[in-house]
Scaffold this motif. Structure first.
Motif, PDB file in Angstrom:
ATOM      1  N   PRO A  85       0.831  -1.091   0.045  1.00  0.00           N
ATOM      2  CA  PRO A  85       0.021  -0.145  -0.036  1.00  0.00           C
ATOM      3  C   PRO A  85       0.768   1.248  -0.135  1.00  0.00           C
ATOM      4  N   GLY A  86       0.501   2.052  -1.093  1.00  0.00           N
ATOM      5  CA  GLY A  86       1.149   3.571  -1.046  1.00  0.00           C
ATOM      6  C   GLY A  86       2.399   3.546  -1.772  1.00  0.00           C
ATOM      7  N   ARG A  87       3.111   2.430  -2.011  1.00  0.00           N
ATOM      8  CA  ARG A  87       4.514   2.567  -2.501  1.00  0.00           C
ATOM      9  C   ARG A  87       4.480   2.691  -4.308  1.00  0.00           C
ATOM     10  N   SER A  88       3.556   2.121  -4.810  1.00  0.00           N
ATOM     11  CA  SER A  88       3.203   2.308  -6.023  1.00  0.00           C
ATOM     12  C   SER A  88       3.024   3.697  -6.540  1.00  0.00           C
ATOM     13  N   ALA A  89       2.095   4.420  -5.846  1.00  0.00           N
ATOM     14  CA  ALA A  89       1.943   5.762  -5.945  1.00  0.00           C
ATOM     15  C   ALA A  89       3.205   6.529  -5.862  1.00  0.00           C
ATOM     16  N   GLN A  90       3.670   6.289  -4.645  1.00  0.00           N
ATOM     17  CA  GLN A  90       5.028   7.162  -4.182  1.00  0.00           C
ATOM     18  C   GLN A  90       6.205   7.096  -5.465  1.00  0.00           C
ATOM     19  N   THR A  91       6.181   5.698  -5.854  1.00  0.00           N
ATOM     20  CA  THR A  91       7.362   5.424  -6.875  1.00  0.00           C
ATOM     21  C   THR A  91       6.988   6.123  -8.131  1.00  0.00           C
ATOM     22  N   ASP A  92       5.548   6.202  -8.505  1.00  0.00           N
ATOM     23  CA  ASP A  92       5.209   6.734  -9.646  1.00  0.00           C
ATOM     24  C   ASP A  92       5.470   8.311  -9.651  1.00  0.00           C
ATOM     25  N   ALA A  93       5.231   8.968  -8.567  1.00  0.00           N
ATOM     26  CA  ALA A  93       5.283  10.367  -8.560  1.00  0.00           C
ATOM     27  C   ALA A  93       6.731  10.813  -8.496  1.00  0.00           C
ATOM     28  N   ALA A  94       7.514   9.967  -7.983  1.00  0.00           N
ATOM     29  CA  ALA A  94       9.091  10.351  -8.145  1.00  0.00           C
ATOM     30  C   ALA A  94       9.590  10.190  -9.286  1.00  0.00           C
ATOM     31  N   LEU A  95       9.043   8.996 -10.012  1.00  0.00           N
ATOM     32  CA  LEU A  95       9.566   8.705 -11.542  1.00  0.00           C
ATOM     33  C   LEU A  95       9.183   9.914 -12.216  1.00  0.00           C
ATOM     34  N   GLN A  96       7.992  10.297 -12.254  1.00  0.00           N
ATOM     35  CA  GLN A  96       7.495  11.552 -13.172  1.00  0.00           C
ATOM     36  C   GLN A  96       8.390  12.796 -12.781  1.00  0.00           C
ATOM     37  N   SER A  97       8.673  13.006 -11.452  1.00  0.00           N
ATOM     38  CA  SER A  97       9.442  14.370 -11.341  1.00  0.00           C
ATOM     39  C   SER A  97      10.869  14.127 -11.804  1.00  0.00           C
ATOM     40  N   LEU A  98      11.404  13.083 -11.554  1.00  0.00           N
ATOM     41  CA  LEU A  98      12.890  12.965 -11.965  1.00  0.00           C
ATOM     42  C   LEU A  98      12.918  12.884 -13.627  1.00  0.00           C
ATOM     43  N   GLU A  99      11.892  12.204 -14.181  1.00  0.00           N
ATOM     44  CA  GLU A  99      11.962  12.306 -15.724  1.00  0.00           C
ATOM     45  C   GLU A  99      11.996  13.684 -16.186  1.00  0.00           C
ATOM     46  N   THR A 100      11.022  14.544 -15.545  1.00  0.00           N
ATOM     47  CA  THR A 100      10.785  15.739 -15.956  1.00  0.00           C
ATOM     48  C   THR A 100      12.197  16.731 -15.715  1.00  0.00           C
ATOM     49  N   GLN A 101      12.724  16.399 -14.587  1.00  0.00           N
ATOM     50  CA  GLN A 101      14.108  17.438 -14.182  1.00  0.00           C
ATOM     51  C   GLN A 101      15.162  16.893 -15.149  1.00  0.00           C
ATOM     52  N   ILE A 102      15.390  15.573 -15.456  1.00  0.00           N
ATOM     53  CA  ILE A 102      16.430  15.123 -16.424  1.00  0.00           C
ATOM     54  C   ILE A 102      16.210  15.676 -17.553  1.00  0.00           C
ATOM     55  N   GLY A 103      14.915  15.862 -18.044  1.00  0.00           N
ATOM     56  CA  GLY A 103      14.806  16.276 -19.542  1.00  0.00           C
ATOM     57  C   GLY A 103      15.199  17.483 -19.667  1.00  0.00           C
ATOM     58  N   ALA A 104      14.923  18.426 -18.518  1.00  0.00           N
ATOM     59  CA  ALA A 104      15.127  19.682 -18.566  1.00  0.00           C
ATOM     60  C   ALA A 104      16.837  20.026 -18.680  1.00  0.00           C
ATOM     61  N   LEU A 105      17.552  19.081 -18.225  1.00  0.00           N
ATOM     62  CA  LEU A 105      19.099  19.379 -17.858  1.00  0.00           C
ATOM     63  C   LEU A 105      19.444  19.399 -19.551  1.00  0.00           C
ATOM     64  N   PRO A 106      20.414  20.344 -19.871  1.00  0.00           N
ATOM     65  CA  PRO A 106      21.059  20.453 -21.354  1.00  0.00           C
ATOM     66  C   PRO A 106      22.048  19.137 -21.504  1.00  0.00           C
ATOM     67  N   ASP A 107      21.953  18.677 -22.651  1.00  0.00           N
ATOM     68  CA  ASP A 107      22.873  17.572 -23.168  1.00  0.00           C
ATOM     69  C   ASP A 107      22.731  16.412 -22.210  1.00  0.00           C
ATOM     70  N   GLY A 633       9.832  13.645   0.787  1.00  0.00           N
ATOM     71  CA  GLY A 633       9.727  14.586  -0.194  1.00  0.00           C
ATOM     72  C   GLY A 633      10.693  14.034  -1.383  1.00  0.00           C
ATOM     73  N   ILE A 634      10.387  14.377  -2.677  1.00  0.00           N
ATOM     74  CA  ILE A 634      11.160  14.201  -3.910  1.00  0.00           C
ATOM     75  C   ILE A 634      12.357  15.096  -3.908  1.00  0.00           C
ATOM     76  N   PRO A 635      13.638  14.725  -3.861  1.00  0.00           N
ATOM     77  CA  PRO A 635      14.632  15.737  -3.855  1.00  0.00           C
ATOM     78  C   PRO A 635      14.776  16.144  -5.377  1.00  0.00           C
ATOM     79  N   ASP A 636      15.264  17.699  -5.330  1.00  0.00           N
ATOM     80  CA  ASP A 636      15.654  18.206  -6.504  1.00  0.00           C
ATOM     81  C   ASP A 636      16.803  17.660  -7.086  1.00  0.00           C
ATOM     82  N   LEU A 637      16.951  17.752  -8.409  1.00  0.00           N
ATOM     83  CA  LEU A 637      18.249  17.310  -9.108  1.00  0.00           C
ATOM     84  C   LEU A 637      18.957  18.279  -9.794  1.00  0.00           C
ATOM     85  N   ARG A 638      20.418  18.251  -9.612  1.00  0.00           N
ATOM     86  CA  ARG A 638      21.094  19.195 -10.145  1.00  0.00           C
ATOM     87  C   ARG A 638      22.261  18.463 -10.797  1.00  0.00           C
ATOM     88  N   SER A 639      22.962  19.527 -11.552  1.00  0.00           N
ATOM     89  CA  SER A 639      24.127  18.980 -12.237  1.00  0.00           C
ATOM     90  C   SER A 639      25.340  19.856 -11.625  1.00  0.00           C
TER      91      SER A 639
END
Length: 712
Positions: A85-107, A633-639
């Motif tokens: 219970p709760g883990r799938s939704a938690q993982t899905d939210a983190a997956l979507q956030s990280l995909e968005t942040q990685i997609g925003a990084l250049p190259d 919380g879902i951590p921010d992603l930096r380079s």
């Protein structure tokens, strides 16, 4: 991103040692000329060095390079424990956030890796190793794993990685679970002897105060019957004694009730287990009593003595009490029949008693027959191989045993040849079905017998073989907890001698004996399940009825499926079924029940359910990564540049970073000589000429110091 670069390269015409020797020689000549005071020493030295440089083949290399994008690996753990219970939704939210942040990084490119279920558990270590090995080390900028941290191949984890490895754990801080742990269980056990299972109930995670230390109500049953209830404190290893009641597979089902708490445990999938213990007999103990010597007496003896698992005690009544031949008793070389010891004191030690052409001759008093009757009703087995004596006034049917015999003699002995055939019940009964050489349209059948006793079967008895004019020949019945079988002929030995082709004598007698001793494969009403491959089941339902099924299967999640059966011969119905997942399955058809464990009772993912980063922490620490909980919380992603810290906590919360690698690949390359060959030749010649001209001036090349001294 494209850019160009120019570099100086050499393409020597001679080995480097030869070029170096030429340069050294030029310097020595220049030095010698300087020592001698020659004006052209510098020009000579430059000419030699120019020659050496020309032989080195200097060239300008102009290349165009294209920058390569960084690669980030994102591992998504979708094993069974991530469905809590709760883990799938938690993982899905983190997956979507990280995909968005990685997609925003250049190259920056994203590599998705999904880890699912495996028979051996969660193989996250192998997945990480393969994902890292599949990418160029110079381009790998980071690895992010979304998981609960429970993996079953920790040895496959790499010792390090060329980029930070971050672990983001699903779950909540208040998660807890209570599970059943089987520490030790035997694979085999002796029938009617105690076997011991060692187990414990274990609490994990943030155990609520209203549950901590409270004992679990443990329930144990064998084959779904006779449930026993125990109270077991958590964290304590306890030994549970069990007694196996039958040969073959005994399925021991163990489970405990879910704890009563306001905070529900993560799962109840690990609250139960099933253990298959094969029940074996130490040795089958058989008592064979032959009423008189006859041609078929050795048939029984040879059959039972040929089986190494049988302990046989055989007595033949050679001299009944009413026989008077004038021989003094002290001169008789006969062993006294120990009737009291066998039929009173030690009767319960036997698994089967066989009376072979035995007649009531006053050897056994009525109380002994009553003890045999009690023995059968309480689970013993009795087999009567009858001859003409069974139709006489000395018949066992007229003794107290008559109350449990499956048929009564009419008093008639039929002396005429006949071929034994299977009745309708006999074609279904496992004792007689499938006997080799059975009569059919293409086969005349077995060899003939020459004599049988006419009997009248009880209404509830099963007539499985018939003789003359379809009269009962082999009659079988249950009495209380025991079994009784009657073979109304003493001619079975003719099959063993091959008379008129013979028949399956040993197989028939073996089946009768083992049915009497309750061997599971010879039960006429049974539900069998064979595990063929993985989660595939082959169901077999044996019955004396004309129809059977469907089989109701209760799945681990409590849902019920019905599996229809197909007739596969008289009294035999089968079906093939594939289970959707490992776990405990309960099979039921009418009053018949079976409990099966396909794979582990709980998949390995449910053995440890509370999220933990202990197994992945060494890898994260070695690579400069971090282990964080998604519940915070879902951590921010930096380079960040290589060598900088790859995780931390900022004003807005935690952050993780990937390392920019600045990798590139060469797209074009051009090489041009620094000077053409004729320019080198002109340069060297010019330097030599300049040196010669300098030496030829003012007196053949005196030095200015010499001229000054002469003037003075």
């Amino acid at each position: 991103m494209n850019f160009s670069a120019t570099a100086l390269r050499f393409d020597p015409a001679l080995p480097w040692w030869a070029i170096a020797a030429l340069a050294v020689l030029a310097l020595l000549v220049a030095g010698f000329a300087l020592w001698r005071g020659l004006r052209g020493w510098a020009w000579r030295g430059l000419a030699g060095l120019a020659a050496a440089l020309a032989l080195a083949g200097p060239a300008l290399e102009m290349g165009s390079r294209a920058g390569l994008s960084d690669i980030v690996i994102l591992l998504d753990d979708r094993s069974a424990s991530q469905s809590l219970p709760g883990r799938s939704a938690q993982t899905d939210a983190a997956l979507q956030s990280l995909e968005t942040q990685i997609g925003a990084l250049p190259d920056t490119e994203l590599r998705r890796v999904t880890v699912g279920d495996d028979d051996d558990g969660t193989l996250l270590g192998a997945a990480i190793s393969r994902a890292i090995a599949a990418e160029p080390a110079a381009r790998l900028a980071g690895v992010i794993a979304l998981t609960d941290g429970r993996l079953h191949d920790q040895a496959m984890l790499p010792a390090g990685a060329p980029a930070p490895v971050h672990v983001l754990l699903s779950g909540q801080p208040e998660d807890w679970d209570r599970r059943l742990v089987i520490e030790e269980a035997p694979a085999f056990g002796m029938i009617d002897q105690e076997v011991t299972i060692r187990l414990r109930v274990e609490d994990q995670g943030a155990v609520p105060a209203d549950v901590e230390g409270q004992p679990a109500t443990l329930r144990i049953s064998i084959d779904g019957e006779d449930e026993q209830v125990f109270s077991v404190p958590p964290g304590v290893s306890v030994q549970m004694p069990l007694r196996l009641t039958h040969a073959g597979q005994n399925t021991v089902q163990i489970g405990f009730d879910a704890p009563d708490s306001d905070t529900v445990e993560l799962t109840d999938r690990n609250n139960a287990a099933a253990i298959a213990i094969n029940g074996v007999r130490d040795r089958l103990r058989v008592l064979l009593v032959s009423g008189e010597p006859h041609a078929g007496e050795r048939t029984w003896r040879n059959l039972l003595k040929s089986d190494a698992a049988v302990d046989l005690i055989h007595f033949t009544i050679l001299r009944p009490p009413d026989k008077s031949d004038g021989v003094p008793v002290d001169e008789l070389a006969l062993i006294a029949f120990p009737t009291r010891e066998l039929f009173l004191e030690r009767i319960d030690d036997f698994d089967l008693i066989i009376f072979d052409r035995y007649s009531v001759q006053g050897i056994l008093p009525p109380d002994y027959y009553m003890n045999i009757l009690r023995y059968v009703q309480q689970g013993g087995a009795l087999l009567i191989a009858a001859g003409p004596e069974f139709a006489s006034v000395e018949s066992l049917s007229l003794s107290p045993l008559g109350a449990i015999l499956p048929a009564r003699p009419t008093g008639r002995v039929i002396d005429q040849p006949f071929r034994p055939v299977l009745s309708d019940d006999g074609q279904r009964h496992p004792v007689t079905s499938g006997l080799p050489g059975a009569p059919s349209e293409e086969n005349e059948g077995w060899g003939r017998w020459l004599r049988m006793v006419e009997v009248t079967p009880d209404a509830d008895a099963q007539v499985v073989m018939t003789g003359v004019d379809d009269r009962p020949l082999l009659v079988m019945d249950r009495e209380g907890e025991g079994r009784v079988a009657l073979l109304a002929s003493d001619q079975v030995w003719l099959w063993g001698r091959g008379f008129e082709g013979g028949g399956p004598q040993l197989e028939l007698l073996r089946r009768i004996a083992h049915w009497s001793m309750k061997e599971p494969e010879l039960e006429e009403e049974t539900l069998l399940a064979d595990i063929s491959h993985g989660l595939q089941l082959h169901l077999t339902r044996r019955t004396m009825q004309s129809t059977a099924g469907p089989v109701q299967i209760t799945l681990p999640d409590g849902s019920v499926q019905e599996v229809p059966l197909t007739e596969d011969g008289p009294g035999r119905f089968t079906a093939d079924w594939t289970a959707p997942e490992p776990g405990l399955y309960q099979l039921r058809d009418g009053d018949l029940r079976r409990v099966l464990a396909l794979g582990p009772s709980a998949p390995r993912e449910f053995e440890q359910t509370v999220a933990s980063g202990d197994q992945l922490a060494p890898l994260a620490e070695a690579t400069g990564g971090a282990v964080m909980s998604l519940s915070d919380g879902i951590p921010d992603l930096r380079s960040v540049p290589e060598g900088r810290r790859a995780h931390g906590r900022g004003v807005a919360g935690d952050w993780i970073a990937i390392t920019a690698r600045d990798a590139a690949t060469v797209t074009g390359l051009e090489r041009r000589p620094l000077l053409p060959g004729w320019v080198w030749l002109a340069l060297i010649a010019g330097l030599i000429l300049a040196g010669w001209l300098a030496e030829g001036r003012r007196g053949g090349g005196r030095s200015p110091m010499t001229e000054g001294a002469g003037a003075a």
